[in-house]
Design an enzyme around this catalytic site. Structure first.
Site, short mmCIF file in Angstrom:
data_model
loop_
_atom_site.label_atom_id
_atom_site.label_comp_id
_atom_site.label_asym_id
_atom_site.label_seq_id
_atom_site.Cartn_x
_atom_site.Cartn_y
_atom_site.Cartn_z
N ASP A 253 -0.17 6.11 -5.26
CA ASP A 253 -0.71 7.38 -4.76
C ASP A 253 -2.11 7.69 -5.31
O ASP A 253 -2.66 8.75 -5.01
CB ASP A 253 0.24 8.55 -5.08
CG ASP A 253 0.37 8.79 -6.56
OD1 ASP A 253 0.59 7.81 -7.32
OD2 ASP A 253 0.24 9.96 -7.00
N ASP B 11 4.10 1.55 -7.42
CA ASP B 11 3.98 2.61 -8.40
C ASP B 11 5.24 3.47 -8.36
O ASP B 11 5.94 3.52 -7.35
CB ASP B 11 2.73 3.43 -8.04
CG ASP B 11 2.54 4.60 -8.97
OD1 ASP B 11 2.76 4.44 -10.18
OD2 ASP B 11 2.17 5.69 -8.47
N ASP C 86 5.76 7.08 -10.00
CA ASP C 86 5.64 8.54 -9.85
C ASP C 86 4.94 8.91 -8.55
O ASP C 86 3.84 8.43 -8.26
CB ASP C 86 4.85 9.14 -11.02
CG ASP C 86 5.52 8.80 -12.35
OD1 ASP C 86 6.75 8.83 -12.40
OD2 ASP C 86 4.79 8.48 -13.30
#
Lengths: 174, 174
Positions: free
Chosen positions: B134, B7, B9
């Protein structure tokens, strides 16, 4: 629920028609079905027109308001009742296309949630039961069943199953 | 070769730092680590600042030149020698981010081919052995092993394995 990944250009969006429109606009020549049959863009045009026309997909606007391939909205709507649908399009070659592709999908296929749009390159990353695509090369690393959607450039490729239009997709999967 | 999906961000790109920078610019308040700990953006800011700040990720430029999370280029470069790396980022919520994310990846991670960038929504479509992310919600339909990358908003989530920084990713996967 089984999952179908669907390519966009030349499967849902008529990139060939757009190419032909732009070629006619720039060179006053309309490509016939015979001139397109079995060929990639570079071999459809006269050699002296190749340099400019090969840049079309990289030009801002090529993917904007592209005509919809006949039958795709109706059949995909029916498929979406029985399968989970993802749109998996090779946008990374043409970064100017991102927003146009996104808007195009929202306009013409409002029943597909934007969470199910995938802009990618290598399609081996896609986890789905079926992939409907016009490039056999995209099936190479795909772990599900590839379904070849006929386009002028792939008519001489050998692949089973092949579908020639959206009615044949419906017959195969519905 | 095993495959890792990563991922962007809050894993590679420091969206929290960008949020903090913009919040300070607009309200002359610098969020402390304590104010961010265990919280989503909406709960980090004063209630009267919520309306504007919740729009930040939708504003042109939020994703542009985002700071790089410490250690990510070095560790991902090492991982890329042992694993096939894909960047899988949820760009569909923020259509203004497409080009900025693409340029950011090309600038900061030039060793990852653009064919291996994936802009998606639902990450269940991703076929990989590992997903470093996250958000625990992104592991729900993912068929490989989710690895939770610590961010202020997820510190109270229970997930194993969890990594707190890129050195811990290296220890786990290299």
């Amino acid at each position: 629920m089984k999952r179908i990944a669907i390519d966009m250009d030349e499967v849902m969006a008529d990139a060939n028609l757009r190419f032909r429109e732009w070629y006619e606009r720039d060179y006053a020549r309309r490509l016939t079905a015979e001139e397109m049959h079995g060929k990639h863009y570079k071999d459809m045009v006269l050699p002296e027109h190749r340099e400019l026309t090969m840049k079309y997909p990289y030009v801002e606007g090529f993917f904007q308001d592209m005509p919809v391939i006949e039958g795709s909205p109706e059949v995909i709507l029916e498929l979406s009742k029985k399968y989970e649908i993802f749109i998996t399009t090779a946008a990374m070659q043409f970064p100017t296309s991102f927003v146009h592709k996104y808007e195009w999908l929202k306009n013409h296929f409002p029943f597909i949630p934007t969470t199910h749009f995938v802009f990618c390159g290598e399609k081996g990353i896609i986890l789905a039961d079926y992939l409907i695509d016009d490039h056999v090369r995209n099936f190479k690393r795909f772990t599900g069943q590839g379904i070849l959607f006929t386009s002028p450039h792939n008519v001489h490729e050998t692949w089973t199953p092949r579908v020639n239009n959206w009615q044949e997709v419906a017959a195969l999967l519905l």
